[in-house]
Design a protein around this motif. Structure first.
Motif, PDB file in Angstrom:
ATOM      1  N   TYR A  30       0.852  -1.197   0.000  1.00  0.00           N
ATOM      2  CA  TYR A  30       0.000   0.000   0.000  1.00  0.00           C
ATOM      3  C   TYR A  30       0.891   1.252   0.000  1.00  0.00           C
ATOM      4  O   TYR A  30       2.017   1.234   0.493  1.00  0.00           O
TER       5      TYR A  30
ATOM      6  N   PRO B 282     -11.966   4.521   1.817  1.00  0.00           N
ATOM      7  CA  PRO B 282     -10.642   4.524   1.181  1.00  0.00           C
ATOM      8  C   PRO B 282     -10.194   5.929   0.789  1.00  0.00           C
ATOM      9  O   PRO B 282     -11.001   6.855   0.739  1.00  0.00           O
ATOM     10  N   VAL B 283      -8.913   6.039   0.532  1.00  0.00           N
ATOM     11  CA  VAL B 283      -8.349   7.319   0.136  1.00  0.00           C
ATOM     12  C   VAL B 283      -9.065   7.841  -1.109  1.00  0.00           C
ATOM     13  O   VAL B 283      -9.522   7.059  -1.943  1.00  0.00           O
TER      14      VAL B 283
ATOM     15  N   TYR C 126      -6.380   6.823  -5.236  1.00  0.00           N
ATOM     16  CA  TYR C 126      -5.141   6.066  -5.109  1.00  0.00           C
ATOM     17  C   TYR C 126      -4.172   6.428  -6.235  1.00  0.00           C
ATOM     18  O   TYR C 126      -2.964   6.479  -6.045  1.00  0.00           O
ATOM     19  N   LYS C 127      -4.727   6.720  -7.410  1.00  0.00           N
ATOM     20  CA  LYS C 127      -3.878   7.121  -8.536  1.00  0.00           C
ATOM     21  C   LYS C 127      -3.127   8.407  -8.202  1.00  0.00           C
ATOM     22  O   LYS C 127      -1.937   8.551  -8.479  1.00  0.00           O
TER      23      LYS C 127
ATOM     24  N   ILE D 102      -0.147   7.815  -6.057  1.00  0.00           N
ATOM     25  CA  ILE D 102       1.052   7.324  -6.750  1.00  0.00           C
ATOM     26  C   ILE D 102       1.821   8.494  -7.371  1.00  0.00           C
ATOM     27  O   ILE D 102       3.040   8.618  -7.226  1.00  0.00           O
ATOM     28  N   VAL D 103       1.084   9.368  -8.058  1.00  0.00           N
ATOM     29  CA  VAL D 103       1.721  10.552  -8.645  1.00  0.00           C
ATOM     30  C   VAL D 103       2.346  11.402  -7.532  1.00  0.00           C
ATOM     31  O   VAL D 103       3.466  11.900  -7.649  1.00  0.00           O
TER      32      VAL D 103
ATOM     33  N   PHE E 261      10.950  12.856  -5.882  1.00  0.00           N
ATOM     34  CA  PHE E 261      11.868  13.224  -6.966  1.00  0.00           C
ATOM     35  C   PHE E 261      12.218  14.712  -6.906  1.00  0.00           C
ATOM     36  O   PHE E 261      13.363  15.106  -7.119  1.00  0.00           O
TER      37      PHE E 261
ATOM     38  N   ALA F 265       0.249  -5.040 -15.001  1.00  0.00           N
ATOM     39  CA  ALA F 265       0.897  -3.803 -15.432  1.00  0.00           C
ATOM     40  C   ALA F 265       2.214  -3.622 -14.691  1.00  0.00           C
ATOM     41  O   ALA F 265       2.453  -4.254 -13.655  1.00  0.00           O
TER      42      ALA F 265
ATOM     43  N   ILE G 156      15.369  13.267 -18.999  1.00  0.00           N
ATOM     44  CA  ILE G 156      15.120  12.371 -17.858  1.00  0.00           C
ATOM     45  C   ILE G 156      13.922  12.891 -17.060  1.00  0.00           C
ATOM     46  O   ILE G 156      12.992  12.160 -16.721  1.00  0.00           O
ATOM     47  N   PHE G 157      13.957  14.175 -16.816  1.00  0.00           N
ATOM     48  CA  PHE G 157      12.918  14.805 -16.011  1.00  0.00           C
ATOM     49  C   PHE G 157      11.559  14.669 -16.687  1.00  0.00           C
ATOM     50  O   PHE G 157      10.572  14.273 -16.074  1.00  0.00           O
TER      51      PHE G 157
ATOM     52  N   PHE H  41      10.335  11.009 -16.899  1.00  0.00           N
ATOM     53  CA  PHE H  41       9.936  10.535 -15.573  1.00  0.00           C
ATOM     54  C   PHE H  41       8.441  10.769 -15.361  1.00  0.00           C
ATOM     55  O   PHE H  41       7.701   9.875 -14.966  1.00  0.00           O
ATOM     56  N   PHE H  42       8.016  11.974 -15.682  1.00  0.00           N
ATOM     57  CA  PHE H  42       6.616  12.304 -15.442  1.00  0.00           C
ATOM     58  C   PHE H  42       5.691  11.711 -16.505  1.00  0.00           C
ATOM     59  O   PHE H  42       4.559  11.338 -16.198  1.00  0.00           O
TER      60      PHE H  42
ATOM     61  N   LEU I 165       5.229   8.150 -15.514  1.00  0.00           N
ATOM     62  CA  LEU I 165       4.411   8.105 -14.293  1.00  0.00           C
ATOM     63  C   LEU I 165       2.929   8.304 -14.623  1.00  0.00           C
ATOM     64  O   LEU I 165       2.077   7.522 -14.215  1.00  0.00           O
ATOM     65  N   LEU I 166       2.658   9.354 -15.422  1.00  0.00           N
ATOM     66  CA  LEU I 166       1.267   9.647 -15.751  1.00  0.00           C
ATOM     67  C   LEU I 166       0.688   8.568 -16.657  1.00  0.00           C
ATOM     68  O   LEU I 166      -0.469   8.176 -16.512  1.00  0.00           O
TER      69      LEU I 166
ATOM     70  N   TRP J  52       1.422   5.441 -16.625  1.00  0.00           N
ATOM     71  CA  TRP J  52       1.049   4.295 -15.795  1.00  0.00           C
ATOM     72  C   TRP J  52      -0.253   4.572 -15.045  1.00  0.00           C
ATOM     73  O   TRP J  52      -1.163   3.756 -15.042  1.00  0.00           O
ATOM     74  N   VAL J  53      -0.308   5.741 -14.484  1.00  0.00           N
ATOM     75  CA  VAL J  53      -1.462   6.031 -13.637  1.00  0.00           C
ATOM     76  C   VAL J  53      -2.755   6.017 -14.444  1.00  0.00           C
ATOM     77  O   VAL J  53      -3.764   5.456 -14.027  1.00  0.00           O
ATOM     78  N   PHE J  54      -2.696   6.587 -15.662  1.00  0.00           N
ATOM     79  CA  PHE J  54      -3.941   6.670 -16.434  1.00  0.00           C
ATOM     80  C   PHE J  54      -4.331   5.344 -17.056  1.00  0.00           C
ATOM     81  O   PHE J  54      -5.477   5.147 -17.425  1.00  0.00           O
TER      82      PHE J  54
ATOM     83  N   ALA K 292      -3.827   2.416 -15.427  1.00  0.00           N
ATOM     84  CA  ALA K 292      -3.995   1.407 -14.373  1.00  0.00           C
ATOM     85  C   ALA K 292      -5.423   0.884 -14.354  1.00  0.00           C
ATOM     86  O   ALA K 292      -6.369   1.619 -14.637  1.00  0.00           O
ATOM     87  N   LYS K 293      -5.537  -0.404 -14.020  1.00  0.00           N
ATOM     88  CA  LYS K 293      -6.868  -1.022 -14.026  1.00  0.00           C
ATOM     89  C   LYS K 293      -7.679  -0.567 -12.808  1.00  0.00           C
ATOM     90  O   LYS K 293      -7.182  -0.520 -11.701  1.00  0.00           O
TER      91      LYS K 293
ATOM     92  N   HIS L 210      -7.948  -3.072  -9.839  1.00  0.00           N
ATOM     93  CA  HIS L 210      -6.712  -3.156  -9.052  1.00  0.00           C
ATOM     94  C   HIS L 210      -6.616  -1.968  -8.088  1.00  0.00           C
ATOM     95  O   HIS L 210      -6.310  -2.131  -6.912  1.00  0.00           O
ATOM     96  N   ILE L 211      -6.894  -0.790  -8.620  1.00  0.00           N
ATOM     97  CA  ILE L 211      -6.843   0.414  -7.788  1.00  0.00           C
ATOM     98  C   ILE L 211      -7.824   0.295  -6.628  1.00  0.00           C
ATOM     99  O   ILE L 211      -7.489   0.593  -5.480  1.00  0.00           O
TER     100      ILE L 211
ATOM    101  N   SER M 107      -6.569   0.259  -2.768  1.00  0.00           N
ATOM    102  CA  SER M 107      -6.918   1.382  -1.905  1.00  0.00           C
ATOM    103  C   SER M 107      -7.756   0.930  -0.715  1.00  0.00           C
ATOM    104  O   SER M 107      -7.911   1.664   0.244  1.00  0.00           O
TER     105      SER M 107
END
Lengths: 733, 65
Positions: A157, A232-233, A236-237, A240-241, A248, A486, B25-26, B29-30, B33-34, B36-38, B40-41, B44-45, B49
């Motif tokens: 988590y 829940p929060v 959750y996405k 992560i961000v 970073f 994923a 790189i910078f 990185f983002f 990240l974005l 992956w987040v968008f 994501a199943k 799963h989330i 959570s």
């Protein structure tokens, strides 16, 4: 799948909670005593170990590492076990973590008032403690990661990522910043000098805020707010961000503590840019915390736990909005060195860390003792008194900071300073210091109400026992990604990889900023007239460090017209090349001292140390009578010089050999100067005569601590005051 | 301590592309990240959570059998 039974370790959690509240009251009380010293500077007159300079680091360390540190451990030990469905890896590591941490705190509470300090903010403890901290911290980390490896919950988590990042980053920061050469059991010199030391220190100092006061609490927020609100929060996405961008970006922002200092401009600007970017992840986190309460706001009305948490998260939002604002150079020019910063850090400490801790403890204690909170009304009283305390603390400090900074910069039409005497600007803000002391008192009264409530709750409840739980063992899956899995989902079940990636994320920023300062020869333009301190000045500097003078006096004249007019030529990077450690300071309760050398006579300094109010009416500096009475310890001088040689300070062997004689000569010279004051001559000769008549040994003035201190102060900032300006090869950074 | 890598750093050909590399790189990185987040199943989330809210305690203080 077979269900396994196991016990959660609740006793370790309750131990950490007791330590949290105990050290919390101590740390806050020391802070309150300090607040009253602004109003009654001589309240502990003549007691060296109760002087402001020595107690200030005790206050900051006690609050950060004892109060907030123990709260972190309590929350992490409770939530980690439940998020991983496993008992902590090793009980002995948990207990080592607890008792080792308390032992370090006790050691700090003894050595800091005795003047054993490295003078680097929030890293004041001397080298034996630094080693102990590293060992205990690793025990904590090993226990955390060990628990992850034997977990019964596949996915880690988001709270756990924050805990991992906390462990890794604090370890890196602590080790790099604590690099020092020991001279004796409780004395060492920073491995870095001047600008480099400042850069490393504020990379540490800023990220101590980031990774000790922020990331662990964000992890706690992501666990305890959903628990308390029973939902829940919010996203959750977003979490992560929030996590990846926060760790970073945070690590780059340290140089914003050194704006307009002698740090090279590129590093300053890098710090500014990243500080402004930091607003996005910080507010992302705040919004995520607050919106977790969507549809549950009615609970906030009745549940003290949620009340505390809402104010805590709001405080986090305010402090993290203010942070980027303060990083703008034009705002920083006003706020830096003033009480504005004191307001800023206390919004963070009192609201975000303090209130979140109280909310968490009010939630945990009834759970652990299997009962209900003794008095909700009392908790509400704590909440309101504490909230009022925060406001009463912070608002006057904002006014004081802004007012004083404006007065520092005020000019008359003829071009002279409107308030040429620093004390004129101080007298104006004494009413604000009164209000601050009242606000702080309220906050402590609230905390004491909380302690009573918690004790009564515990007494009404049952004994804390380990809690039986049941969960299925983790099914073995391939370490490779399973089909349709994923990438980040896979990463979330690989704790070691996640740790490594988090480490890489935090190392990039630190490496880019610090390594150039260590490897590029012309990073600091050398100034030929800047020479190492004489042995007596070196000893004086160590007394300056011991007494914590840096807590109230900066040694950094910024390149502003108002500061050059008030203090003298602005600071150059090359002036600090022999300063192990740097002593730029971060607060001006008194004036800057970089150019104080030769500004006053030796006699003035002696009288000023004896009774500051006699030379400077209205001064709130305490007297330092013990410096005048105590014998200067010259037994380590040669060892100190040799340590400096190891660090690259160009003392010759000949100079080391004649250190004692050299100190005697310079001390005698100062003693001679002191004789020019008839009052001194009369009292000193009388003392001498009395000792002779009684047959007691008499300590010559040249062998006393104050003479070394005067020698150091008279040297400060004078190296570039040479007649031929061209010989000071100064170049812009 | 860093003396031995200093010379190497200064003598790199085309050291000027470093700022561009760091920007990339910078930026990446983002983006990653974005991305992956968008993607994501949702289930799963939802599952992850809810981890804090799972209660696996047995609410007894009796010892194990």
């Amino acid at each position: 799948m077979e269900l396994q039974k196991f016990y959660y370790d609740n006793k370790i959690v309750s131990k950490f909670i007791i330590a949290t509240m105990f050290w919390g009251i101590i740390g806050m009380s020391v802070g309150l005593l300090l607040a009253f010293m602004f109003l009654f500077p001589n309240v502990t007159d003549g007691i060296s170990w109760l002087s402001f300079g020595r107690l200030r680091p005790l206050h900051t360390n006690a609050v950060i590492f004892a109060f907030i540190g123990n709260a972190i451990f309590a929350g992490v030990y409770y939530s980690t076990q439940r998020l991983l469905k496993a008992r902590m890896w090793k009980d002995w590591l948990s207990n080592l973590n607890f008792w080792g941490w308390q032992a370090i705190i006790v050691g700090a509470a003894i050595t800091l008032p005795l003047g054993y300090t490295s003078s680097k903010e929030y890293a004041e403890l001397e080298w034996p403690f630094d080693i102990a901290i590293a060992i205990i911290w690793v025990a904590f980390g090993a226990n955390l990661i060990g628990t992850m490896i034997k977990r019964r919950q596949r996915h880690l988590y988001v709270a756990l990522w924050f805990y991992l990042a906390t462990f890794v980053t604090v370890a890196v920061l602590h080790i790099v910043n604590s690099m020092a050469i020991p001279v004796s059991a409780f004395k060492s010199y920073s491995a870095y000098a001047g600008v480099q030391d400042a850069l490393v220190q504020w990379w540490y100092g800023h990220n101590a805020v980031a990774f000790f006061l922020t990331t662990p609490f964000l992890g706690l927020m992501y666990y305890f707010v959903p628990k308390a609100a029973n939902r829940p929060v919010y996203s959750y996405k977003l979490s992560i961000v929030h996590f990846w961008s926060l760790i970073f970006i945070y690590i780059w922002a340290g140089p914003h503590h050194l704006l307009y200092s002698s740090l090279p401009d590129w590093a300053q600007n890098l710090g500014v840019a990243f500080s402004i970017m930091l607003l996005a992840p910080s507010w992302g986190g705040m919004i995520n915390g607050l919106l977790t309460l969507r549809g549950a706001w009615d609970k906030v009305r009745v549940d003290p736990v949620l009340k505390f948490m809402v104010v805590a998260i709001t405080g986090y939002g305010m402090a993290t909005f203010e942070g980027p604002l303060l990083s703008l150079k034009n705002v920083n020019a006003i706020a830096h060195f003033s009480d504005w910063i004191i307001a800023h850090v206390h919004v963070g400490a009192l609201a975000w860390n303090g209130f979140f801790t109280f909310g968490m403890v009010y939630w945990l204690v009834p759970k652990l003792f299997k009962t209900k909170l003794w008095s909700v009304k009392l908790a509400d009283a704590h909440f309101w008194v504490g909230t009022l305390g925060i406001i009463m603390y912070a608002l006057p400090m904002y006014v004081a900071g802004f007012l004083q900074a404006s007065m520092w910069k005020q000019f008359n039409p003829d071009g002279t300073l409107a308030y040429g005497n620093f004390l004129e600007t101080l007298v104006e803000i004494i009413p604000m210091y009164w209000m601050r002391a009242i606000g702080g008192s309220l906050y402590i009264i609230g905390a004491l109400i909380g302690v009573v409530n918690l004790i009564m709750t515990a007494r009404a409840g049952q004994k804390v026992t380990d809690e039986l739980a049941e969960a299925a063992a983790l099914e073995k899956v391939t370490s490779k990604r399973t089909s349709k899995e994923a990438y980040h989902t896979w990463l979330e079940r690989r704790p070691v990889k996640l740790t490594i990636f988090a480490t890489v994320a935090i190392l990039i920023g630190g490496a880019v900023q610090i390594i150039p300062s260590l490897i590029v020869d012309d990073y600091i333009p050398m100034i030929s007239s800047v020479k190492p301190y004489t042995p007596l000045e070196l000893e004086g500097r160590d007394i300056y460090i011991r007494e914590g003078c840096v807590g109230c006096h900066s040694q950094m004249v910024r390149p502003f017209r108002s500061e050059v007019e008030r203090y003298g030529e602005y600071s150059k990077a090359g002036e600090f090349v022999y300063d192990h450690p740097f002593l730029w300071g971060s607060k001006r309760t008194g004036p800057d001292l970089l150019r104080v050398g030769k500004k006053y006579t030796d006699s003035w300094h002696l009288n000023h140390f004896y009774d500051p109010q006699s030379t400077s009416a209205g001064s709130i500096m305490p007297s330092y009578k013990w410096l005048i009475a105590a014998e200067l310890d010259k037994s380590d001088t040669e060892a100190k010089m040799k340590a400096m040689i190891t660090l690259g300070v160009p003392y010759t062997q000949k100079e080391v050999n004649r250190a004692q004689q050299w100190m005697d000569e310079q001390g005698t010279e100062i003693e001679k100067n002191l004789y020019s004051d008839p009052d001194f001559k009369r009292t000193y000769e009388a003392d001498k005569l009395r000792a002779k008549q009684k047959g007691e040994p008499f300590l010559e003035m040249r062998n006393r601590e104050v003479v070394a201190m005067i020698a150091y102060l008279q040297r400060l900032g004078t190296d570039i005051k040479v007649k031929n300006a061209a010989s000071t090869a100064v170049s812009n950074n | 301590m860093f003396k031995f890598i200093k010379g190497n750093l200064e003598n790199i050909d085309g050291v000027s592309i470093y700022p561009m590399v760091s920007l990339m790189i910078f930026f990446l990185f983002f983006v990653v990240l974005l991305w992956w987040v968008f993607t994501a199943k949702k289930d799963h989330i939802a599952e992850v959570s809810n981890i804090p809210l799972e209660d696996d305690t047995l609410n007894t203080n009796e010892p194990l059998l």
